[in-house]
Design a protein around this motif. Structure first.
Motif, mmCIF file in Angstrom:
data_model
loop_
_atom_site.group_PDB
_atom_site.id
_atom_site.type_symbol
_atom_site.label_atom_id
_atom_site.label_comp_id
_atom_site.label_asym_id
_atom_site.label_seq_id
_atom_site.Cartn_x
_atom_site.Cartn_y
_atom_site.Cartn_z
ATOM 1 N N PHE A 24 3.338 11.091 5.866
ATOM 2 C CA PHE A 24 3.981 9.785 5.994
ATOM 3 C C PHE A 24 3.454 8.999 7.180
ATOM 4 N N GLN A 25 3.789 7.707 7.144
ATOM 5 C CA GLN A 25 3.358 6.808 8.203
ATOM 6 C C GLN A 25 3.898 7.263 9.564
ATOM 7 N N ARG A 26 5.192 7.669 9.568
ATOM 8 C CA ARG A 26 5.780 8.150 10.816
ATOM 9 C C ARG A 26 5.930 9.659 10.744
ATOM 10 N N MET A 58 -2.120 10.166 2.091
ATOM 11 C CA MET A 58 -1.874 10.018 3.530
ATOM 12 C C MET A 58 -1.651 8.545 3.840
ATOM 13 N N ASP A 59 -0.466 8.266 4.382
ATOM 14 C CA ASP A 59 -0.110 6.885 4.692
ATOM 15 C C ASP A 59 -0.333 6.644 6.178
ATOM 16 N N GLU A 60 -1.415 6.002 6.512
ATOM 17 C CA GLU A 60 -1.779 5.752 7.909
ATOM 18 C C GLU A 60 -1.560 6.987 8.774
ATOM 19 N N PRO A 61 -2.210 8.082 8.432
ATOM 20 C CA PRO A 61 -1.926 9.338 9.147
ATOM 21 C C PRO A 61 -2.364 9.284 10.596
ATOM 22 N N LYS A 88 0.832 -1.204 0.000
ATOM 23 C CA LYS A 88 0.000 0.000 0.000
ATOM 24 C C LYS A 88 0.868 1.256 0.000
ATOM 25 N N SER A 89 1.860 1.268 0.897
ATOM 26 C CA SER A 89 2.738 2.444 0.952
ATOM 27 C C SER A 89 3.496 2.596 -0.358
ATOM 28 N N THR A 90 3.966 1.479 -0.881
ATOM 29 C CA THR A 90 4.709 1.513 -2.128
ATOM 30 C C THR A 90 3.860 2.101 -3.248
HETATM 31 MG MG LIG Z 1 2.898 1.129 4.844
#
Ligand SMILES: [Mg+2]
Ligand SMILES: Nc1ncnc2c1ncn2[C@@H]1O[C@H](COP(=O)(O)OP(=O)(O)OP(=O)(O)O)[C@@H](O)[C@H]1O
Lengths: 358, 259
Positions: free
Chosen positions: B91-93, B173-176, B43-45
């Motif tokens: 980003f996720q982090r 938005m990656d797991e915001p 998913k992130s990719t």
């Molecule tokens: Mg990810």
């Protein structure tokens, strides 16, 4: 299963005595070593034993006595612990001996001439007493300043290339060459700079700038290495955050990576300067020495502290003791400079470090 | 200005490893699209390949077509920097700039791109963005303090404020909300609902309720086995995905009968 866990969690079995046996009081170790000292000194000194040997024997005797005492009154684990502690402390003390004796020697011999005149006057017209190193102090500051001026941009750009842009073969080659350069003997760097300037100015050339070039050859690889490490420490997430805002790569490097790494870079510069400030051989062949003050690095010989100390010691004139005193003071000043640079490096990394506390 | 994104036959690689295979999908403007799927399915990719962030990793490359309102984002004369200006990312982090103050972090998109703006306009923009990210009340009296002094959740909202301050057309938005408390999560969900009038929003989430609450469309990614590329198994309206999905795998995943 629970049995095993129980054994694992319980304290390891104690061999060589019950745990109920007493512990030696805290002053016991001191007392043992004190007794050992009295014994060794009492027997050894009248017999003409050297002071260093007295200390050495005291250490050995005290360690053994403490171990045996602990084995008898405490248990084996504590005894081993005490033995290892003694050995570690002993090794540390041994390592400190050369450092302390060097500092002591330089300070005690150099402090005498650490006066106003030493900072205020050069060696022009000085025979015997008096005279100073004004010209050498400024020579050292100017030449190392120039060295930093040459090395820092080259080194920083190289490090940026290696960390941010480089890839594949070219990066490997550069890294290898930097490693090789780190190992160049300093006299070779001096001869290189001399040969380079001799092409343009003829043989026998002596210039401050030539010295700076020679020192740069030594300083650049050191700085590249440390800058590379520091830049690698900048988290990749910060670069990505900037890219995601549509910031071009070069701006990301200038505005995000370098500011984040500035503390480490500052430390790297000061430590690299400290590395070259005491170099003697390359300056001997490129800059030479002079008794008069020359603050222009593009015009003839200059004096620098290491070379100054070298000549004061090797060609002291008659009577020699005044020149030798000046040599020690110059050495003391050099050590103080290096120490000050280290302190500056620490302050830089303390004040510029980005606060990372969450 | 929300824009539409069309993706066809997208394959994404890390060196020789194909992480995502054969994705064809259209992302509607003025809507929230959610991507769900198990960890490691790409998913992130996939998200990072939409704004060309994928290729900043050494060896990473993309095959296929991604276009925004008809403009090919991977065209030969397209500058990835321009793409990223139009497609923002969270980003996720959380990754605020540690050397900058809270204010400067929000203004970073403007300042780092050397866009000229009057101080008063910039102040207003910073306030608006922070309010949008539901952070204004917590930081308004310490705008000049370092951003690293914020809590993890506050940092993430700061990153959202930073991303919306540059007014992108699309926001990825990656797991915001994975590091946020329920109140901030709710605030961010409200924010998405509000922002979708202006942006196209794509969000990756592991939280089914969140996907169901905020999104119009949902895509389900899955991978058949470890080492295999992830694939887009199903893409449908959120309502359909959560009530009556076409694919058995989607239903299993959503109902927790996975693996
Ligand atoms: Mg990810
Ligand atoms: N930098 C990288 N280099 C090589 N392989 C990578 C890299 N990043 C991710 N991968 C691989 O690509 C695949 C997809 O990873 P990705 O991060 O996109 O998963 P994800 O769906 O976002 O998972 P999560 O839900 O845990 O965030 C995984 O197999 C992962 O190991």
């Amino acid at each position: 299963m629970s049995q095993t866990t129980g054994t694992l969690l319980s304290p390891p079995p104690v061999t060589g005595g019950s745990r109920r046996k007493g512990r030696l009081p805290r002053w016991a170790a001191w007392a043992v070593f004190g007794t050992a000292l009295v014994l060794v000194a009492g027997i050894g000194l009248p017999a003409g034993l050297a002071l260093a040997l007295v200390v050495l024997f005291t250490g050995v005797l005290g360690t053994l006595a403490l171990y045996v005492l602990s084995r008898v009154t405490e248990n084996r684990r504590t005894a081993t612990d005490r033995l290892v502690t003694c050995v570690v402390v002993g090794a540390f003390a041994l390592a400190m001996v050369p450092l302390l004796s060097l500092v002591y020697e330089v300070v005690s011999r150099g402090i005498g001439r650490l006066d106003g005149e030493f900072f205020n006057s050069s060696l022009v017209g000085v025979i015997g007493e008096g005279g100073g190193a004004y010209h050498a102090i400024f020579g050292t500051l100017i030449i190392t300043g120039l060295t930093a001026l040459i090395s820092v941009p080259i080194g920083l750009l190289t490090a940026i290339y290696l960390v941010e842009y480089g890839s594949g073969r070219l990066k490997k080659v550069i890294t290898f060459l930097v490693d090789v350069m780190t190992g160049i003997p300093s006299i070779v760097a001096g001869l290189f700079a001399y040969a380079l300037f001799a092409i343009f100015f003829g043989p026998g050339v002596r210039l401050g700038i030539a010295g700076a070039v020679a020192l740069s050859v030594l300083m650049t690889p050191v700085f590249v290495r440390s800058a590379e490490e520091v830049l690698k420490l900048v988290p990749n997430e910060l670069r990505e955050a900037a890219y995601a805002l549509g910031v071009p790569k070069w701006r990301t490097v200038v505005k995000i990576v370098l500011p984040t790494a500035v503390a480490g870079l500052g430390t790297g510069v000061t430590l690299a300067v400290a590395r070259v400030i005491g170099e003697t051989a390359p300056l001997l062949v490129t800059v030479g020495i002079t008794n008069a003050t020359n603050l222009n690095p593009f015009d003839g010989r200059m004096a620098t502290l290491p070379v100054y100390a070298f000549y004061q010691l090797t060609q002291p004139g008659v009577p020699p003791e005044f020149a030798i005193d000046r040599a020690w003071t110059a050495a003391l000043l050099l050590i103080a400079l290096v120490m000050a640079l280290n302190v500056v490096a620490r302050l830089i990394s303390r004040f510029f470090a980005p606060t990372t506390g969450r | 200005m929300a824009k539409r994104i069309d993706i066809s036959d997208l394959n994404i690689y890390y060196g020789d490893f194909r992480a995502v295979a054969d994705v064809t999908v259209s992302i509607e403007p003025r809507s929230v699209t959610a991507l769900i799927g198990p960890s490691g399915c790409g998913k992130s990719t996939f998200l990072r390949s939409i704004n060309r962030m994928h290729e900043v990793l050494p060896g990473a490359r993309v095959e296929g077509k991604v276009s925004m309102d008809g403009q090919d984002l991977y065209g030969p004369d397209v500058d990835p920097v321009d793409v990223r200006r139009q497609i923002g990312m969270v980003f996720q982090r959380p990754n605020p700039f540690p050397t900058m103050s809270i204010y400067d972090n929000v203004a970073a998109g403007i300042r780092l791109n050397a866009r000229k703006m009057k101080k008063s306009d910039l102040d207003a923009l910073v306030e608006r963005s922070l309010q949008g990210a539901n952070l204004w009340r917590e930081v308004r009296d310490r705008l000049n303090r370092p951003a690293s002094g914020l809590s993890g959740g506050q940092q993430q909202r700061l990153c959202i404020a930073r991303a919306i301050a540059v007014e992108p057309d699309v926001l990825l938005m990656d797991e915001p909300a994975s590091a946020l408390d329920p109140i901030s999560t709710l605030a961010i969900e409200d924010l998405m609902t509000e922002m979708k009038e202006r942006f196209t929003i794509v969000i990756v989430t592991h939280n089914m309720q969140q996907a169901a609450r905020v999104s119009e469309q949902t895509g389900f990614f899955n991978l058949s086995a470890a080492g295999q590329p992830g694939r887009l198994i199903e893409f449908n309206s959120t309502e359909k995905i959560f009530s009556n999905p076409d694919e058995k795998a989607t239903e299993d995943y959503i109902s927790g009968r996975f693996g």
